[in-house]
Write a protein that holds these residues in place. Sequence first.
Motif, mmCIF file in Angstrom:
data_model
loop_
_atom_site.group_PDB
_atom_site.id
_atom_site.type_symbol
_atom_site.label_atom_id
_atom_site.label_comp_id
_atom_site.label_asym_id
_atom_site.label_seq_id
_atom_site.Cartn_x
_atom_site.Cartn_y
_atom_site.Cartn_z
ATOM 1 N N HIS A 194 -38.942 -8.458 4.892
ATOM 2 C CA HIS A 194 -37.993 -7.784 5.783
ATOM 3 C C HIS A 194 -38.666 -7.647 7.149
ATOM 4 O O HIS A 194 -39.472 -6.736 7.367
ATOM 5 C CB HIS A 194 -37.600 -6.427 5.210
ATOM 6 C CG HIS A 194 -36.870 -6.531 3.900
ATOM 7 N ND1 HIS A 194 -35.522 -6.324 3.769
ATOM 8 C CD2 HIS A 194 -37.308 -6.873 2.662
ATOM 9 C CE1 HIS A 194 -35.162 -6.517 2.500
ATOM 10 N NE2 HIS A 194 -36.234 -6.849 1.820
ATOM 11 N N TYR A 195 -38.349 -8.574 8.040
ATOM 12 C CA TYR A 195 -38.987 -8.612 9.365
ATOM 13 C C TYR A 195 -38.511 -7.457 10.236
ATOM 14 O O TYR A 195 -37.329 -7.070 10.197
ATOM 15 C CB TYR A 195 -38.648 -9.929 10.060
ATOM 16 C CG TYR A 195 -39.310 -11.152 9.463
ATOM 17 C CD1 TYR A 195 -40.652 -11.437 9.718
ATOM 18 C CD2 TYR A 195 -38.599 -12.033 8.654
ATOM 19 C CE1 TYR A 195 -41.268 -12.564 9.182
ATOM 20 C CE2 TYR A 195 -39.202 -13.162 8.112
ATOM 21 C CZ TYR A 195 -40.535 -13.419 8.370
ATOM 22 O OH TYR A 195 -41.130 -14.532 7.831
ATOM 23 N N HIS A 200 -34.510 -4.342 13.234
ATOM 24 C CA HIS A 200 -34.210 -3.657 14.489
ATOM 25 C C HIS A 200 -33.031 -4.261 15.255
ATOM 26 O O HIS A 200 -32.499 -3.624 16.157
ATOM 27 C CB HIS A 200 -35.473 -3.610 15.369
ATOM 28 C CG HIS A 200 -36.492 -2.638 14.856
ATOM 29 N ND1 HIS A 200 -37.838 -2.766 15.077
ATOM 30 C CD2 HIS A 200 -36.347 -1.507 14.113
ATOM 31 C CE1 HIS A 200 -38.482 -1.760 14.493
ATOM 32 N NE2 HIS A 200 -37.596 -1.000 13.900
ATOM 33 N N ARG A 201 -32.635 -5.459 14.888
ATOM 34 C CA ARG A 201 -31.475 -6.061 15.549
ATOM 35 C C ARG A 201 -30.193 -5.915 14.732
ATOM 36 O O ARG A 201 -29.112 -6.315 15.181
ATOM 37 C CB ARG A 201 -31.747 -7.542 15.827
ATOM 38 C CG ARG A 201 -32.737 -7.722 16.991
ATOM 39 C CD ARG A 201 -33.341 -9.100 16.982
ATOM 40 N NE ARG A 201 -32.413 -10.126 17.412
ATOM 41 C CZ ARG A 201 -32.610 -11.430 17.189
ATOM 42 N NH1 ARG A 201 -33.668 -11.836 16.533
ATOM 43 N NH2 ARG A 201 -31.737 -12.303 17.632
ATOM 44 N N THR A 205 -25.239 0.655 11.608
ATOM 45 C CA THR A 205 -24.626 1.127 10.362
ATOM 46 C C THR A 205 -25.297 0.514 9.125
ATOM 47 O O THR A 205 -25.043 0.946 8.004
ATOM 48 C CB THR A 205 -23.125 0.747 10.323
ATOM 49 O OG1 THR A 205 -23.010 -0.641 10.668
ATOM 50 C CG2 THR A 205 -22.314 1.577 11.275
ATOM 51 N N THR A 206 -26.157 -0.487 9.335
ATOM 52 C CA THR A 206 -26.803 -1.144 8.198
ATOM 53 C C THR A 206 -27.812 -0.212 7.542
ATOM 54 O O THR A 206 -28.655 0.368 8.218
ATOM 55 C CB THR A 206 -27.560 -2.414 8.664
ATOM 56 O OG1 THR A 206 -26.666 -3.213 9.421
ATOM 57 C CG2 THR A 206 -28.098 -3.209 7.487
ATOM 58 N N ASN A 207 -27.729 -0.066 6.242
ATOM 59 C CA ASN A 207 -28.739 0.703 5.522
ATOM 60 C C ASN A 207 -29.816 -0.268 5.044
ATOM 61 O O ASN A 207 -29.805 -0.733 3.905
ATOM 62 C CB ASN A 207 -28.104 1.449 4.340
ATOM 63 C CG ASN A 207 -29.069 2.469 3.754
ATOM 64 O OD1 ASN A 207 -30.297 2.268 3.769
ATOM 65 N ND2 ASN A 207 -28.543 3.564 3.237
ATOM 66 N N TRP A 208 -30.740 -0.571 5.939
ATOM 67 C CA TRP A 208 -31.744 -1.601 5.617
ATOM 68 C C TRP A 208 -32.676 -1.127 4.508
ATOM 69 O O TRP A 208 -33.210 -1.917 3.749
ATOM 70 C CB TRP A 208 -32.512 -2.023 6.868
ATOM 71 C CG TRP A 208 -33.315 -0.943 7.556
ATOM 72 C CD1 TRP A 208 -32.882 -0.130 8.572
ATOM 73 C CD2 TRP A 208 -34.668 -0.570 7.291
ATOM 74 N NE1 TRP A 208 -33.886 0.719 8.947
ATOM 75 C CE2 TRP A 208 -35.005 0.475 8.185
ATOM 76 C CE3 TRP A 208 -35.639 -1.022 6.393
ATOM 77 C CZ2 TRP A 208 -36.262 1.080 8.191
ATOM 78 C CZ3 TRP A 208 -36.894 -0.413 6.401
ATOM 79 C CH2 TRP A 208 -37.187 0.624 7.291
ATOM 80 N N GLY A 238 -56.754 -1.154 13.437
ATOM 81 C CA GLY A 238 -57.475 -2.286 14.010
ATOM 82 C C GLY A 238 -56.626 -3.215 14.859
ATOM 83 O O GLY A 238 -57.064 -3.685 15.906
ATOM 84 N N THR A 239 -55.404 -3.481 14.421
ATOM 85 C CA THR A 239 -54.562 -4.456 15.109
ATOM 86 C C THR A 239 -53.153 -3.899 15.298
ATOM 87 O O THR A 239 -52.211 -4.290 14.613
ATOM 88 C CB THR A 239 -54.490 -5.771 14.291
ATOM 89 O OG1 THR A 239 -55.798 -6.054 13.742
ATOM 90 C CG2 THR A 239 -54.071 -6.943 15.161
ATOM 91 N N PRO A 240 -52.997 -2.932 16.244
ATOM 92 C CA PRO A 240 -51.673 -2.323 16.438
ATOM 93 C C PRO A 240 -50.694 -3.315 17.075
ATOM 94 O O PRO A 240 -51.077 -4.062 17.979
ATOM 95 C CB PRO A 240 -51.945 -1.146 17.381
ATOM 96 C CG PRO A 240 -53.297 -1.378 17.970
ATOM 97 C CD PRO A 240 -54.002 -2.439 17.171
ATOM 98 N N GLU A 241 -49.464 -3.345 16.611
ATOM 99 C CA GLU A 241 -48.455 -4.280 17.108
ATOM 100 C C GLU A 241 -47.214 -3.511 17.547
ATOM 101 O O GLU A 241 -46.792 -2.582 16.860
ATOM 102 C CB GLU A 241 -48.026 -5.256 15.993
ATOM 103 C CG GLU A 241 -49.163 -6.004 15.323
ATOM 104 C CD GLU A 241 -49.620 -7.220 16.114
ATOM 105 O OE1 GLU A 241 -48.999 -7.505 17.174
ATOM 106 O OE2 GLU A 241 -50.583 -7.875 15.681
ATOM 107 N N PRO A 242 -46.600 -3.890 18.675
ATOM 108 C CA PRO A 242 -45.365 -3.212 19.109
ATOM 109 C C PRO A 242 -44.204 -3.458 18.143
ATOM 110 O O PRO A 242 -44.301 -4.308 17.261
ATOM 111 C CB PRO A 242 -45.075 -3.857 20.477
ATOM 112 C CG PRO A 242 -45.813 -5.152 20.466
ATOM 113 C CD PRO A 242 -47.016 -4.960 19.585
ATOM 114 N N ASP A 243 -43.131 -2.703 18.354
ATOM 115 C CA ASP A 243 -41.894 -2.846 17.561
ATOM 116 C C ASP A 243 -42.078 -2.352 16.129
ATOM 117 O O ASP A 243 -41.512 -2.924 15.191
ATOM 118 C CB ASP A 243 -41.409 -4.303 17.577
ATOM 119 C CG ASP A 243 -39.926 -4.414 17.186
ATOM 120 O OD1 ASP A 243 -39.193 -3.425 17.395
ATOM 121 O OD2 ASP A 243 -39.528 -5.462 16.658
#
Length: 298
Positions: A194-195, A200-201, A205-208, A238-243
Amino acid sequence: MMKTLDIKSNFLALDKKYSTLEHSAIVVVPAPFENSTSYGKGTANAPKAILEASAQVEFYDNEMNKEICFEKGIATLAPLNMKKKRAETALKELDKIVSTLIDQKKFVVTLGGEHTISIAPIKAYHRKYPNMSLLHFDAHADLRKEYQGSQFSHASAMARVCDFFPPERMVQVGIRALSKDEADFIRSRGVKTHYATTIHRAPSTTNWQENVVRHLGEQIYISFDVDYFDPAMMPATGTPEPDGFFWNETMNIFRAIRAAKKRIIGFDVVELSPIPKMHHCDLTVARLVYKLINYTFA
Ligand SMILES: [Mn+2]
């Protein structure tokens, strides 16, 4: 004989009455393994920081209206000595400890350390629960065949898991940084990824969370890399990523697991790299651990 920590340094700062190995349903295993961290370092300091912060966590959970630590008991093992150990050696030792605890009907919580260390409890749990699903929280797929010359790199943890675990029963959440090879592996081997970009797109209303839980079987082992969270709330990794993801939407996954009457059988939390004076990160992880215990046992 396994040594346990006392009120001065155990999880939640619990009195002896609620933290002996004999009388506790839950056992916390600090596994400060750090070998291959490639960017920010410091995961070896995580178990101690999490245990220290846990002294600030309330025994009472208002959502559950319970003090589950007093009902079930939580023992904390003395941190394993993993300094300068080869990954294979450290994994074998941890596997043995987790297996022993599972045989004693304990619910095992492993505190990393880098993500490599998760391989051991996953393997031990999979032997006992051959039908289990693996729920993997992470910004990274960790499916590289090898990384920087090592098969046991943190970036290869889930690739090593797939050497013995069926990829189609691996459910990944929050992934937002991976190589083309990893994406190909996910597609061809049927990993349920689940990317972050997809979640996020999706329409609001989606219950992901329910979509994630639908992919899980009845028994769930959780491997939680804290870089799944957004760097705004979890810079100490160690490797923080946005989003990334935030607290309540994450709790909604565990609430959905409960609602579906599926069962969490054990979990690990890895990749915290404590930043001095930035206590909220350590406390967040301590709270995550206790919340997961609450959702499982309350
Ligand atoms: Mn990661």
